[in-house]
Design a protein around this motif. Structure first.
Motif, PDB file in Angstrom:
ATOM      1  N   ASN A  90      39.953 -55.746   7.928  1.00 47.33           N
ATOM      2  CA  ASN A  90      41.281 -56.343   8.070  1.00 47.33           C
ATOM      3  C   ASN A  90      41.270 -57.863   8.126  1.00 47.33           C
ATOM      4  N   PHE A  91      40.554 -58.457   7.186  1.00 43.37           N
ATOM      5  CA  PHE A  91      40.583 -59.906   7.036  1.00 43.37           C
ATOM      6  C   PHE A  91      41.224 -60.261   5.708  1.00 43.37           C
ATOM      7  N   GLU A  92      41.816 -61.427   5.662  1.00 43.49           N
ATOM      8  CA  GLU A  92      42.373 -61.947   4.427  1.00 43.49           C
ATOM      9  C   GLU A  92      41.705 -63.273   4.144  1.00 43.49           C
ATOM     10  N   PRO A  93      40.961 -63.444   3.090  1.00 42.23           N
ATOM     11  CA  PRO A  93      40.646 -62.434   2.076  1.00 42.23           C
ATOM     12  C   PRO A  93      39.680 -61.379   2.629  1.00 42.23           C
ATOM     13  N   PRO A  94      39.604 -60.226   1.956  1.00 42.01           N
ATOM     14  CA  PRO A  94      38.735 -59.138   2.431  1.00 42.01           C
ATOM     15  C   PRO A  94      37.264 -59.558   2.467  1.00 42.01           C
ATOM     16  N   ALA A  95      36.476 -58.780   3.201  1.00 39.88           N
ATOM     17  CA  ALA A  95      35.040 -59.053   3.308  1.00 39.88           C
ATOM     18  C   ALA A  95      34.409 -59.082   1.920  1.00 39.88           C
ATOM     19  N   THR A  96      33.513 -60.017   1.736  1.00 39.74           N
ATOM     20  CA  THR A  96      32.822 -60.141   0.446  1.00 39.74           C
ATOM     21  C   THR A  96      31.617 -59.205   0.411  1.00 39.74           C
ATOM     22  N   ASP A  97      31.096 -58.998  -0.786  1.00 34.54           N
ATOM     23  CA  ASP A  97      29.884 -58.188  -0.926  1.00 34.54           C
ATOM     24  C   ASP A  97      28.735 -58.803  -0.138  1.00 34.54           C
ATOM     25  N   LEU A 152      33.660 -47.370   3.616  1.00 38.28           N
ATOM     26  CA  LEU A 152      34.442 -47.355   4.851  1.00 38.28           C
ATOM     27  C   LEU A 152      35.544 -48.402   4.817  1.00 38.28           C
ATOM     28  N   LEU A 153      35.199 -49.635   4.511  1.00 38.45           N
ATOM     29  CA  LEU A 153      36.187 -50.720   4.514  1.00 38.45           C
ATOM     30  C   LEU A 153      37.297 -50.477   3.499  1.00 38.45           C
ATOM     31  N   ASP A 154      36.938 -49.918   2.334  1.00 37.62           N
ATOM     32  CA  ASP A 154      37.945 -49.635   1.307  1.00 37.62           C
ATOM     33  C   ASP A 154      38.861 -48.482   1.707  1.00 37.62           C
ATOM     34  N   SER A 155      38.404 -47.626   2.609  1.00 39.76           N
ATOM     35  CA  SER A 155      39.171 -46.440   3.001  1.00 39.76           C
ATOM     36  C   SER A 155      40.029 -46.641   4.241  1.00 39.76           C
ATOM     37  N   VAL A 196      42.796 -47.815   6.851  1.00 39.41           N
ATOM     38  CA  VAL A 196      44.206 -48.180   6.746  1.00 39.41           C
ATOM     39  C   VAL A 196      44.635 -48.761   8.083  1.00 39.41           C
ATOM     40  N   THR A 197      45.436 -49.798   8.031  1.00 33.52           N
ATOM     41  CA  THR A 197      45.952 -50.400   9.264  1.00 33.52           C
ATOM     42  C   THR A 197      47.349 -50.944   9.024  1.00 33.52           C
TER      43      THR A 197
END
Length: 95
Positions: free
Chosen positions: A10-17, A59-62, A64-65
């Protein structure tokens, strides 16, 4: 032995690889008890990092918040304030 693994959700931008892989490396180091595996264990170590990286991305892609995305700079400032409170201010020493 290793740094704390940081929250990546839940960060913007999302976590990087790179952030996800760094967390996976820290996890594998902690679980294995070593920062650098022996030559005999290098392949297992590398495979574990790949597997944890993939599982973390899934996990991160799945997840929801409904909460608004967090700001990295704000979270870093909060962490710094908590550390200052926990460890206290250390006065600079002159040499």
């Amino acid at each position: 032995m290793c740094r704390n693994i940081r929250v990546l959700h839940n960060f913007e931008p999302p976590a990087t690889d790179d952030e996800i892989e760094a967390a996976a490396i820290q996890y594998v180091r902690k679980v294995s008890g070593t920062t650098r595996p022996s030559a005999a264990n290098a392949e297992a170590f590398d495979e574990a990092i790949r597997a944890v990286t993939a599982a973390t991305r899934t996990l991160l892609d799945s997840l929801v918040t409904n909460a608004p995305p967090r700001d990295r700079e704000v979270e870093a400032a909060k962490a710094k304030a908590r550390a200052a409170e926990r460890y206290g201010h250390r006065p600079a020493t002159s040499g």
